[in-house]
Design an enzyme around this catalytic site. Structure first.
Site, PDB file in Angstrom:
ATOM      1  N   SER A 151       0.854  -1.181   0.000  1.00 49.33           N
ATOM      2  CA  SER A 151       0.000   0.000   0.000  1.00 49.33           C
ATOM      3  C   SER A 151       0.891   1.232   0.000  1.00 49.33           C
ATOM      4  O   SER A 151       2.032   1.184   0.491  1.00 49.33           O
ATOM      5  CB  SER A 151      -0.901   0.006   1.246  1.00 49.33           C
ATOM      6  OG  SER A 151      -1.534   1.256   1.416  1.00 49.33           O
ATOM      7  N   TYR A 164      -1.226   0.347  10.825  1.00 49.24           N
ATOM      8  CA  TYR A 164      -1.462  -0.321   9.538  1.00 49.24           C
ATOM      9  C   TYR A 164      -0.306  -0.028   8.577  1.00 49.24           C
ATOM     10  O   TYR A 164       0.205  -0.934   7.897  1.00 49.24           O
ATOM     11  CB  TYR A 164      -2.784   0.171   8.953  1.00 49.24           C
ATOM     12  CG  TYR A 164      -3.094  -0.302   7.556  1.00 49.24           C
ATOM     13  CD1 TYR A 164      -3.579  -1.588   7.322  1.00 49.24           C
ATOM     14  CD2 TYR A 164      -2.914   0.545   6.464  1.00 49.24           C
ATOM     15  CE1 TYR A 164      -3.876  -2.016   6.046  1.00 49.24           C
ATOM     16  CE2 TYR A 164      -3.206   0.125   5.177  1.00 49.24           C
ATOM     17  CZ  TYR A 164      -3.686  -1.157   4.968  1.00 49.24           C
ATOM     18  OH  TYR A 164      -3.976  -1.571   3.693  1.00 49.24           O
TER      19      TYR A 164
END
Length: 258
Positions: A151, A164
């Site tokens: 990501s 995260y």
């Protein structure tokens, strides 16, 4: 077909098993749908007996066989047995897609260590375990493609979602190194760096700039598989943006929203 009977050209063949680890993932199912015609698709997920709708959608997309198997990403000891069972039942893997993960609650993770560790365990530790077993298995068959979802959150970790983001940063580094280690083995790895994806995982959140949809991510992934790419940014214009973002002073960066 024996495990070592087919070399991999770096592109997904028209045959061979597609394994989706995270059988309910919107992005994963979109990828499987595009690869489905004439293929065996294996959906691996918790509560695998409840995947009837996903199974039927893939059959409607042209899959010859769709099998659903039980998979708990956090149960590290079960990973190798699961992978071997899929190969023993259906034959060599052509494409393995790791499409499981959790976003977690950043505010909760900042005060609840158990929650912070749970996010990192699923999004990093479990992925490392599976990737290691997958790499061993695919080296044995001397073919196969692995799709890993990093990501942009891990390219430079932001204060707004650092738990995260840190897991994705670790995964990005591990997958990058694994891809290099697989070079010349007949096995290759496609690392996907996506921005904000509008879907179930981000439901209720305001879309970030340059957001994409599961359909757009899947299209980019399948294009990347067919051209033998090792990296895909979704959307592609995020790549130069994050080149610049890496140069921002920390005092500016820490105030950046997600």
């Amino acid at each position: 077909m024996s495990l070592g009977s087919k070399k991999n050209s770096g592109k997904p063949g028209d045959d061979g098993v597609v394994l989706l680890l995270g059988g309910r993932s919107e992005i994963g199912l979109e990828i499987a749908t595009r690869l489905a015609p004439g293929r065996t698709i294996v959906l691996a997920a918790r509560r695998s007996t409840e995947l009837a709708a996903e199974r039927q959608a893939l059959l409607d997309a042209g899959a010859s066989v769709v099998d659903c198997v039980e998979f708990d990403a956090d149960d590290l000891d079960s990973h190798e047995k699961l992978l071997r069972s899929v190969v023993d039942t259906h034959g060599p893997l052509s494409v393995a897609v790791l499409a499981f993960g959790i976003l977690g609650d950043q505010a909760r993770a900042e005060r609840d260590a158990r929650h912070a560790v749970a996010v990192v365990h699923t999004d990093y530790v479990a992925q490392v375990g599976l990737l290691t077993h997958l790499a061993t298995l695919l080296r044995e068959q001397r073919s196969g493609r692995i799709v890993v979802f990093s990501s942009v959150a891990g390219v430079r970790v932001r204060r707004a979602n650092y738990v995260y983001g840190s897991a994705k940063a670790g995964l990005d580094g591990f997958a990058s190194g694994l891809g290099d280690a697989l070079h010349g083995s007949g096995v290759s790895l496609l690392l996907v760096r996506s921005g904000f994806v509008i879907g179930r995982m981000t439901e209720g959140m305001s879309p970030a700039p340059m957001s994409s949809t599961p359909v757009q991510v899947a299209d980019a992934v399948v294009r990347g598989l067919h051209r033998g790419a090792s990296r895909v940014w979704v959307p592609g214009r995020l790549r130069p943006v994050f080149f610049v973002m890496r140069l921002l002073p920390q005092a500016v960066w820490r105030r950046m929203p997600r």
